[in-house]
Design a protein around this motif. Structure first.
Motif, PDB file in Angstrom:
ATOM      1  N   PRO A 379      45.449  30.339 -53.542  1.00  0.00           N
ATOM      2  CA  PRO A 379      46.027  31.602 -53.071  1.00  0.00           C
ATOM      3  C   PRO A 379      45.716  31.883 -51.606  1.00  0.00           C
ATOM      4  O   PRO A 379      46.132  32.906 -51.074  1.00  0.00           O
ATOM      5  N   SER A 380      45.012  30.989 -50.932  1.00  0.00           N
ATOM      6  CA  SER A 380      44.549  31.246 -49.573  1.00  0.00           C
ATOM      7  C   SER A 380      45.684  31.145 -48.555  1.00  0.00           C
ATOM      8  O   SER A 380      46.296  30.079 -48.394  1.00  0.00           O
ATOM      9  N   PRO A 381      45.980  32.229 -47.816  1.00  0.00           N
ATOM     10  CA  PRO A 381      46.988  32.136 -46.747  1.00  0.00           C
ATOM     11  C   PRO A 381      46.543  31.221 -45.621  1.00  0.00           C
ATOM     12  O   PRO A 381      47.383  30.650 -44.919  1.00  0.00           O
ATOM     13  N   VAL A 382      45.244  31.062 -45.435  1.00  0.00           N
ATOM     14  CA  VAL A 382      44.739  30.155 -44.410  1.00  0.00           C
ATOM     15  C   VAL A 382      45.129  28.719 -44.744  1.00  0.00           C
ATOM     16  O   VAL A 382      45.616  27.979 -43.872  1.00  0.00           O
ATOM     17  N   LEU A 383      44.937  28.330 -45.984  1.00  0.00           N
ATOM     18  CA  LEU A 383      45.297  26.969 -46.381  1.00  0.00           C
ATOM     19  C   LEU A 383      46.801  26.740 -46.302  1.00  0.00           C
ATOM     20  O   LEU A 383      47.255  25.671 -45.873  1.00  0.00           O
ATOM     21  N   ARG A 384      47.583  27.746 -46.704  1.00  0.00           N
ATOM     22  CA  ARG A 384      49.037  27.583 -46.647  1.00  0.00           C
ATOM     23  C   ARG A 384      49.511  27.407 -45.195  1.00  0.00           C
ATOM     24  O   ARG A 384      50.371  26.576 -44.909  1.00  0.00           O
ATOM     25  N   ALA A 385      48.956  28.206 -44.298  1.00  0.00           N
ATOM     26  CA  ALA A 385      49.344  28.078 -42.887  1.00  0.00           C
ATOM     27  C   ALA A 385      48.902  26.734 -42.318  1.00  0.00           C
ATOM     28  O   ALA A 385      49.649  26.092 -41.568  1.00  0.00           O
ATOM     29  N   ALA A 386      47.684  26.297 -42.668  1.00  0.00           N
ATOM     30  CA  ALA A 386      47.188  25.008 -42.175  1.00  0.00           C
ATOM     31  C   ALA A 386      48.062  23.861 -42.671  1.00  0.00           C
ATOM     32  O   ALA A 386      48.357  22.911 -41.929  1.00  0.00           O
ATOM     33  N   ALA A 387      48.493  23.952 -43.931  1.00  0.00           N
ATOM     34  CA  ALA A 387      49.340  22.900 -44.489  1.00  0.00           C
ATOM     35  C   ALA A 387      50.707  22.878 -43.812  1.00  0.00           C
ATOM     36  O   ALA A 387      51.249  21.808 -43.492  1.00  0.00           O
ATOM     37  N   ALA A 388      51.280  24.061 -43.572  1.00  0.00           N
ATOM     38  CA  ALA A 388      52.573  24.125 -42.890  1.00  0.00           C
ATOM     39  C   ALA A 388      52.472  23.541 -41.486  1.00  0.00           C
ATOM     40  O   ALA A 388      53.357  22.796 -41.037  1.00  0.00           O
ATOM     41  N   GLN A 389      51.390  23.853 -40.798  1.00  0.00           N
ATOM     42  CA  GLN A 389      51.204  23.346 -39.439  1.00  0.00           C
ATOM     43  C   GLN A 389      51.000  21.837 -39.445  1.00  0.00           C
ATOM     44  O   GLN A 389      51.530  21.126 -38.581  1.00  0.00           O
ATOM     45  N   ALA A 390      50.245  21.326 -40.401  1.00  0.00           N
ATOM     46  CA  ALA A 390      50.001  19.887 -40.477  1.00  0.00           C
ATOM     47  C   ALA A 390      51.296  19.122 -40.734  1.00  0.00           C
ATOM     48  O   ALA A 390      51.578  18.097 -40.089  1.00  0.00           O
ATOM     49  N   THR A 391      52.102  19.621 -41.668  1.00  0.00           N
ATOM     50  CA  THR A 391      53.378  18.971 -41.960  1.00  0.00           C
ATOM     51  C   THR A 391      54.285  18.981 -40.737  1.00  0.00           C
ATOM     52  O   THR A 391      54.934  17.975 -40.406  1.00  0.00           O
ATOM     53  N   ALA A 392      54.324  20.127 -40.031  1.00  0.00           N
ATOM     54  CA  ALA A 392      55.158  20.233 -38.840  1.00  0.00           C
ATOM     55  C   ALA A 392      54.660  19.310 -37.730  1.00  0.00           C
ATOM     56  O   ALA A 392      55.460  18.739 -36.977  1.00  0.00           O
ATOM     57  N   THR A 393      53.347  19.161 -37.609  1.00  0.00           N
ATOM     58  CA  THR A 393      52.783  18.268 -36.594  1.00  0.00           C
ATOM     59  C   THR A 393      53.297  16.842 -36.789  1.00  0.00           C
ATOM     60  O   THR A 393      53.665  16.155 -35.828  1.00  0.00           O
ATOM     61  N   VAL A 394      53.329  16.405 -38.032  1.00  0.00           N
ATOM     62  CA  VAL A 394      53.820  15.057 -38.323  1.00  0.00           C
ATOM     63  C   VAL A 394      55.318  14.955 -38.019  1.00  0.00           C
ATOM     64  O   VAL A 394      55.786  13.962 -37.446  1.00  0.00           O
TER      65      VAL A 394
END
Length: 539
Positions: A379-394
């Motif tokens: 449920p962590s918004p921090v993890l969701r944002a980090a995952a979105a950023q990581a995917t976009a970085t790739v």
């Protein structure tokens, strides 16, 4: 002073939470103490960080209760001694006292809270051994015994273990509800000070590990107030400072975060505390972000000496130094090893950055995918944002900038909402890269300026150094007033010594200003900085 008077003074001081005064008065009373007073003396000694005195007092309480024929009290004192020894890093001695407590209950004729306290080390063992379901059942039993015997300390410890076990099982919402239940007992002053400190530290650590920064911040503030109200308390203050530093870093107050982390390292170093390695790692992270590479490496090494894994920070330091192959080797090796579940997301996020820099895109894609899977179950918004950023970085690295925009914008909105300025600046840098690849230079320069301003305000030297220089006429590096003064004197050909004298600052401070100026301008020498200043009218 008569012994009875000393005992009365000690009891009164204990009631006020004046632990040092109470301990001194109990020591003055000599051996004229009953089991309850020996127990109070043990609590004072523990809170003062006097481990040997704590052990001696608990032993005396155990013997006094046994001599009085009070086997339940004797067993409970043995359990508390075992817990204090376990917390102090002496598991073998702790096991002996737990066995002694168990021996008093073996025949089944004694049913008392000690039966529940004996479950606490079993809960810890099950959690550490990867048996969260067993830990949950044991903790629930302990909490139930605490309820049955009206023992709030046991009930709170059981609730804590129950919450930790549920989180380990992936039931985060239910687990945090149990953690909050344990904290209610603490904040309502229903439990003793040792239990209060244990619960505070464990709950905050758990919140940090599940990236629940809002809850961690709330409880860290409460722990800070609790410690401030009891200036004599030693054992919990250091770890509290580490978590406070982590939150200050996330909120963007890096100078205060460094001061707090340094204080934590000093407090935890003598005698060495199990959290000392974590404090050293936090100091290393702040040095790395500020561009102090040598200091960061030394602190990472110190963290490792004290048992704390120096990755992913050490790999990111190698990346900042330009040692891309070294960073890649460290990250690829770490990804193949067993890794503590709470630390896996940070490793994966760092792996994406390192592997993209090393042009290992399949590995970066796999790391981003694993992080996204973890975030989907959290449920962590921090993890969701980090995952979105990581995917976009790739996606940006794979020349798919249009596909990356939705994830980058989602991450940018989340970081702004969460008020995490460093992450917001990082995503602005990625947006600038994506816009530039799509041919939208105006939007790219706007985001580049946002990133540069954010990094400059934080003092994120390494990140500033990685940014491209702004397009002339479409935004310029954000220099502070002091940095402009220094740059102006550099353009006059002044040396660091002359600049320091002119501005009444130290040569070290001049050097740090120059590092920041070079990073912001994207140059590596005084001559290049001077040329840039003339070209862009920054004198």
């Amino acid at each position: 002073m008569p012994q009875s008077s000393s005992i009365g003074q000690a009891q009164a001081a204990f009631g006020r939470g004046a632990w040092r005064e109470a301990f001194t008065a109990y020591a003055a009373a000599g051996g004229d103490l009953d089991a309850a007073d020996h127990e109070r003396m043990a609590v004072c000694a523990y809170l003062l960080g006097r481990d040997d005195a704590c052990t001696a007092a608990w032993e005396a309480a155990y013997r006094a209760a046994l001599a009085a024929g009070d086997r339940p009290a004797s067993a409970r004192c043995a359990c508390w001694l075992g817990l204090c020894l376990l917390l102090g890093g002496r598991p073998a001695q702790a096991g002996g006292w737990f066995a002694r407590a168990g021996g008093l209950l073996d025949d089944g004729s004694v049913t008392c809270p000690a039966a529940g306290y004996l479950l606490v080390p079993q809960v810890l063992e099950a959690l550490g051994g990867g048996e969260p379901a067993r830990a949950r059942d044991l903790a629930a039993t302990a909490a139930g015994l605490g309820e049955r015997f009206a023992d709030p300390d046991l009930r709170a410890l059981g609730a804590l273990g129950h919450g930790q076990a549920l989180i380990a099982l992936g039931e985060v919402a239910a687990g945090t509800a149990w953690l909050d239940e344990a904290m209610v007992a603490v904040t309502a002053a229903e439990v003793g000070p040792i239990t209060a400190g244990i619960v505070y530290c464990a709950v905050i650590l758990e919140c940090m590990q599940i990236f629940d920064l809002a809850r961690a911040s709330e409880w860290t503030g409460a722990l800070g107030s609790w410690c401030d109200a009891q200036p004599d308390v030693v054992p919990f203050r250091g770890q509290c400072l580490v978590h406070r530093s982590q939150l200050q870093q996330a909120e963007g107050d890096w100078p205060e975060a460094f001061t707090t982390a340094a204080a934590a390292r000093a407090r935890l170093a003598d005698p060495p505390h199990p959290a000392l390695g974590l404090a050293c790692y936090q100091v290393a992270e702040l040095h790395r972000l500020a561009g102090a590479h040598a200091e960061a490496e030394a602190a990472y090494r110190e963290a490792s000496r004290h048992g704390h894994q120096p990755l992913p920070g050490l790999a990111l330091l190698a990346l900042d130094r330009g040692d891309v192959p070294g960073a890649v080797a460290m990250i690829e090796r770490a990804l193949q090893e067993p890794w503590p579940v709470p630390g896996r997301p940070a490793l994966l996020a760092a792996a994406v950055d390192v592997l993209v820099a090393g042009d290992r895109l399949p590995g970066a894609r796999a790391a981003a995918g694993e992080l996204a899977a973890i975030a989907a179950g959290s449920p962590s918004p921090v993890l969701r944002a980090a995952a979105a950023q990581a995917t976009a970085t790739v996606l940006v690295a794979e020349a798919e900038p249009a596909a990356a925009l939705a994830g980058l914008r989602a991450a940018a909105g989340a970081w702004r909402s969460l008020r995490l300025p460093y992450e917001a600046a990082r995503v602005s840098a990625l947006l600038a890269q994506a816009y530039r690849a799509l041919g939208d230079q105006l939007a790219a320069d706007l985001e580049l300026d946002n990133a540069r301003r954010g990094f400059a305000e934080l003092g994120a030297v390494a990140d500033l150094a990685r940014l491209p220089v702004a397009t002339p006429g479409r935004g310029s590096p954000v220099l502070s007033d002091r940095e402009r003064e220094v740059l102006g004197l550099v353009c006059q050909g002044r040396t660091n010594r002359e600049i320091a004298a002119a501005l009444a600052i130290s040569r070290h401070t001049v050097g740090r200003h120059l590092e920041n100026i070079f990073a912001k301008l994207g140059v590596s020498s005084r001559a290049a900085a001077t040329a840039y200043a003339y070209e862009h009218d920054l004198r």
